[in-house]
Design an enzyme around this catalytic site. Structure first.
Site, PDB file in Angstrom:
ATOM      1  N   GLU A 178       0.818  -1.222   0.000  1.00 13.99           N
ATOM      2  CA  GLU A 178       0.000   0.000   0.000  1.00 13.99           C
ATOM      3  C   GLU A 178       0.855   1.277   0.000  1.00 13.99           C
ATOM      4  OE1 GLU A 178      -2.773  -0.067   3.257  1.00 13.99           O
ATOM      5  OE2 GLU A 178      -3.423   1.979   2.883  1.00 13.99           O
ATOM      6  N   SER A 234      -9.127   5.965   6.188  1.00 13.32           N
ATOM      7  CA  SER A 234      -9.857   5.600   7.413  1.00 13.32           C
ATOM      8  C   SER A 234      -9.007   6.015   8.597  1.00 13.32           C
ATOM      9  CB  SER A 234     -10.096   4.091   7.455  1.00 13.32           C
ATOM     10  OG  SER A 234     -10.729   3.658   6.297  1.00 13.32           O
ATOM     11  N   SER A 237      -1.581   7.612   7.737  1.00 13.26           N
ATOM     12  CA  SER A 237      -0.188   7.159   7.625  1.00 13.26           C
ATOM     13  C   SER A 237       0.684   8.346   7.272  1.00 13.26           C
ATOM     14  CB  SER A 237      -0.032   6.139   6.485  1.00 13.26           C
ATOM     15  OG  SER A 237      -0.390   4.871   6.920  1.00 13.26           O
ATOM     16  N   ARG A 249       7.893   4.750   6.523  1.00 16.85           N
ATOM     17  CA  ARG A 249       6.662   5.134   7.230  1.00 16.85           C
ATOM     18  C   ARG A 249       7.093   5.601   8.615  1.00 16.85           C
ATOM     19  NH1 ARG A 249       2.813   3.553  10.744  1.00 16.85           N
ATOM     20  NH2 ARG A 249       0.646   4.052  10.227  1.00 16.85           N
TER      21      ARG A 249
HETATM   22  N1  LIG Z   1     -18.324   8.365  -0.399  1.00 13.45           N
HETATM   23  C1  LIG Z   1     -17.644   8.193   0.735  1.00 13.45           C
HETATM   24  N2  LIG Z   1     -17.994   7.209   1.589  1.00 13.45           N
HETATM   25  C2  LIG Z   1     -17.323   7.015   2.735  1.00 13.45           C
HETATM   26  N3  LIG Z   1     -16.267   7.777   3.125  1.00 13.45           N
HETATM   27  C3  LIG Z   1     -15.860   8.758   2.315  1.00 13.45           C
HETATM   28  C4  LIG Z   1     -16.524   9.013   1.081  1.00 13.45           C
HETATM   29  N4  LIG Z   1     -15.889  10.035   0.475  1.00 13.45           N
HETATM   30  C5  LIG Z   1     -14.896  10.420   1.279  1.00 13.45           C
HETATM   31  N5  LIG Z   1     -14.870   9.659   2.409  1.00 13.45           N
HETATM   32  C6  LIG Z   1     -13.891   9.853   3.494  1.00 13.45           C
HETATM   33  O1  LIG Z   1     -12.725   9.181   3.081  1.00 13.45           O
HETATM   34  C7  LIG Z   1     -12.292   8.252   4.075  1.00 13.45           C
HETATM   35  C8  LIG Z   1     -11.686   7.043   3.382  1.00 13.45           C
HETATM   36  O2  LIG Z   1     -10.570   7.503   2.659  1.00 13.45           O
HETATM   37  P1  LIG Z   1      -9.692   6.541   1.765  1.00 13.45           P
HETATM   38  O3  LIG Z   1      -8.473   7.318   1.366  1.00 13.45           O
HETATM   39  O4  LIG Z   1     -10.501   5.978   0.656  1.00 13.45           O
HETATM   40  O5  LIG Z   1      -9.294   5.464   2.833  1.00 13.45           O
HETATM   41  P2  LIG Z   1      -9.419   3.867   2.908  1.00 13.45           P
HETATM   42  O6  LIG Z   1      -8.365   3.403   1.935  1.00 13.45           O
HETATM   43  O7  LIG Z   1      -9.097   3.553   4.325  1.00 13.45           O
HETATM   44  O8  LIG Z   1     -10.804   3.479   2.517  1.00 13.45           O
HETATM   45  C9  LIG Z   1     -13.515   7.939   4.896  1.00 13.45           C
HETATM   46  O9  LIG Z   1     -13.174   7.542   6.207  1.00 13.45           O
HETATM   47  C10 LIG Z   1     -14.263   9.261   4.870  1.00 13.45           C
HETATM   48  O10 LIG Z   1     -13.751  10.142   5.841  1.00 13.45           O
HETATM   49  C1  LIG Z   2      -3.531   0.716   8.726  1.00 10.91           C
HETATM   50  C2  LIG Z   2      -3.515   1.837   7.684  1.00 10.91           C
HETATM   51  C3  LIG Z   2      -2.157   1.879   6.987  1.00 10.91           C
HETATM   52  C4  LIG Z   2      -4.597   1.481   6.626  1.00 10.91           C
HETATM   53  O1  LIG Z   2      -4.683   2.528   5.663  1.00 10.91           O
HETATM   54  P1  LIG Z   2      -6.128   3.204   5.310  1.00 10.91           P
HETATM   55  O2  LIG Z   2      -7.052   2.100   4.833  1.00 10.91           O
HETATM   56  O3  LIG Z   2      -6.649   3.845   6.557  1.00 10.91           O
HETATM   57  O4  LIG Z   2      -5.854   4.206   4.220  1.00 10.91           O
HETATM   58  C5  LIG Z   2      -3.868   3.211   8.308  1.00 10.91           C
HETATM   59  O5  LIG Z   2      -5.191   3.217   8.751  1.00 10.91           O
HETATM   60  C6  LIG Z   2      -2.958   3.627   9.469  1.00 10.91           C
HETATM   61  O6  LIG Z   2      -1.798   3.832   9.290  1.00 10.91           O
HETATM   62  N1  LIG Z   2      -3.551   3.769  10.677  1.00 10.91           N
HETATM   63  C7  LIG Z   2      -2.882   4.338  11.860  1.00 10.91           C
HETATM   64  C8  LIG Z   2      -2.076   3.321  12.604  1.00 10.91           C
HETATM   65  C9  LIG Z   2      -1.163   4.048  13.585  1.00 10.91           C
HETATM   66  O7  LIG Z   2      -1.617   4.399  14.658  1.00 10.91           O
HETATM   67  O8  LIG Z   2       0.009   4.302  13.232  1.00 10.91           O
END
Ligand SMILES: Nc1ncnc2c1ncn2[C@@H]1O[C@H](COP(=O)(O)OP(=O)(O)O)[C@@H](O)[C@H]1O
Ligand SMILES: CC(C)(COP(=O)(O)O)[C@@H](O)C(=O)NCCC(=O)O
Length: 415
Positions: A178, A234, A237, A249
């Site tokens: 990732e 979510s 990083s 990282r």
């Molecule tokens: N359509 C959507 N549905 C849900 N979350 C969204 C949406 N658009 C933006 N977000 C925001 O983006 C975050 C997810 O970002 P993203 O970079 O895609 O992370 P991940 O890879 O963890 O899914 C969500 O936690 C929320 O804050």
């Molecule tokens: C585990 C993750 C790399 C996953 O990436 P994401 O799906 O949130 O974009 C990220 O959520 C993260 O780095 N969380 C924080 C962990 C920490 O406390 O360092």
């Protein structure tokens, strides 16, 4: 209770059931396998999977699709490949919405002569994965997709999604890291798209709630390295990037986009993320947060803290009644708190690593100018104008782009 003499019989029955179940599963697997073999026998040149990159995140799954312009390849292409490419392209472009959560970000599509085609960007909610894969299978697209590069936690999650994609659509998932994909995606964008990066100017004012900053395009820096890359998905990083493919990282935080969305869903009647984001737009965090002015009666001048600086997020709620503040005010305070916390972690890491440039990416920033401006202001304020926050138009798609690039070595400017 079973009599001791009937135990061997019971044991034999259980064994029989287990063997029958295993044979049935094996039969089903073989059927699926045969189906896949017949699906794959189209042509040795028909794998459209190389035109895709997938990033399965904790909240959203992102897809990048490269549509090659007709006639740009020097290699002869089998007719079946051409037909498959046309079919995939037709499906992708048939709509801006797919199923219940799928979206094609049409404003982000980029056609480039250098690349010899168009990049398309799509996303859907990860929890809707089964429906999304079924759509691909139902439209017979999986016939021309064999292996797709995939990154994000979902590519690894006990192979749960990989198995699902394999079983429903017969597509094999190739796992990519990732963080490596994220960096690769950003470096590619910096190389290829002149209007990719933007920043805010006129951030030198006293109030975080003021938003009088203007956007400027900013791809002017010759030497972009080193930089701090903060991915707000979510969770968060933080990466220290020193060159193409050279990164560590260095930090992270669990207080990220999922925190804002999760708390909004819990506290208010929001059923979609867009509702949660819209909610805070007209809110005033000053009704909820305790400011330096609330405590000092003005600025804390000795330490250059303006009166409007938030001294304590949600601090006013120790004396204000819940009915006196709106959902919008609370949502705004939550957004500012989440954003400032991320900004501070980014700033401190930039200090530790002696870096002036900070890139903020991730879907938390999608359509979220309040957080972008808050970050731009905060980084400028804390660093006394020494550091700059940068943002990207394709903020949520870096991982998927990196996954696509990892199997596209011929792509121009692929770092
Ligand atoms: N359509 C959507 N549905 C849900 N979350 C969204 C949406 N658009 C933006 N977000 C925001 O983006 C975050 C997810 O970002 P993203 O970079 O895609 O992370 P991940 O890879 O963890 O899914 C969500 O936690 C929320 O804050
Ligand atoms: C585990 C993750 C790399 C996953 O990436 P994401 O799906 O949130 O974009 C990220 O959520 C993260 O780095 N969380 C924080 C962990 C920490 O406390 O360092």
């Amino acid at each position: 209770m079973l009599a001791p003499s009937s135990l061997p019989v019971a044991f034999a029955c259980v064994c029989g059931i287990v063997v029958a179940y295993t044979l049935r599963r094996k039969h089903i697997r073989e059927l699926n396998w045969k189906r896949r073999i017949s699906i794959k026998k189209i042509s040795p040149h028909s794998d459209m999977g190389q035109s895709f990159g997938l990033d399965i995140g904790g909240t959203l799954s992102k897809i990048v699709y490269f549509e090659q312009a007709p006639g740009v390849t020097s290699r002869p292409r089998a007719k079946s490949h051409v037909l498959a490419a046309q079919e995939v392209s037709r499906f992708v472009k048939s709509s801006d919405n797919y199923g219940s959560s799928g979206v094609r970000d049409t404003r982000l599509s980029v056609t480039s002569e250098t690349l010899g085609g168009t990049l398309h960007f799509m996303h859907f909610e990860t929890r809707k994965m089964e429906g999304a894969v079924s759509q691909v299978a139902n439209h017979s697209l999986s016939q021309s997709l064999r292996v797709v590069s995939c990154t994000g936690g979902g590519a690894h999650k006990h192979l749960q999604y990989a198995n699902l994609i394999h079983e429903i659509a017969g597509i094999e998932v190739r796992k990519e890291d990732e963080v490596a994909c994220l960096v690769r995606g950003l470096n590619f964008l910096l190389n290829v798209f002149p209007n990719e990066v933007y920043t805010f100017v006129n951030v030198d004012f006293g109030s975080l709630s003021a938003t009088r900053m203007s956007l400027v395009r900013d791809n002017t820096d010759e030497d972009i390295f080193p930089y701090i890359l903060v991915s707000i998905g979510s969770g968060v990083s933080v990466l220290h990037v020193t060159g193409p493919g050279k990164f560590t990282r260095v930090s992270g935080s669990s207080i990220g986009g999922g925190t804002y969305w999760g708390l909004c869903r819990m506290l208010f009647e929001c059923t979609t993320y867009d509702e949660a984001l819209d909610l805070c737009v007209h809110g005033r965090n000053a009704s909820v947060d305790m400011s330096v002015g609330d405590i000092y009666g003005g600025a804390y001048e000795k330490f250059n803290l303006p009166a409007t600086t938030v001294a304590s997020s949600f601090g006013k709620m120790i004396s204000v009644e819940r009915a006196e503040v709106s959902d919008a005010d609370i949502a705004r305070s939550l957004l500012v708190m989440t954003t400032q916390n991320i900004g501070l972690i980014a700033y401190l890491n930039a200090c530790i690593h002696g870096t002036k440039r900070i890139f903020f990416v991730g879907n938390f920033l999608r359509h979220n100018k309040i957080s972008c401006r808050t970050l731009a202001y905060a980084i400028n304020f804390w660093s006394k104008g020494e550091m700059k926050a940068h943002f990207c138009r394709h903020e949520g798609y870096l991982g998927a782009l990196g996954a696509f690039l990892s199997q596209a070595p011929d792509m121009p400017c692929n770092p």
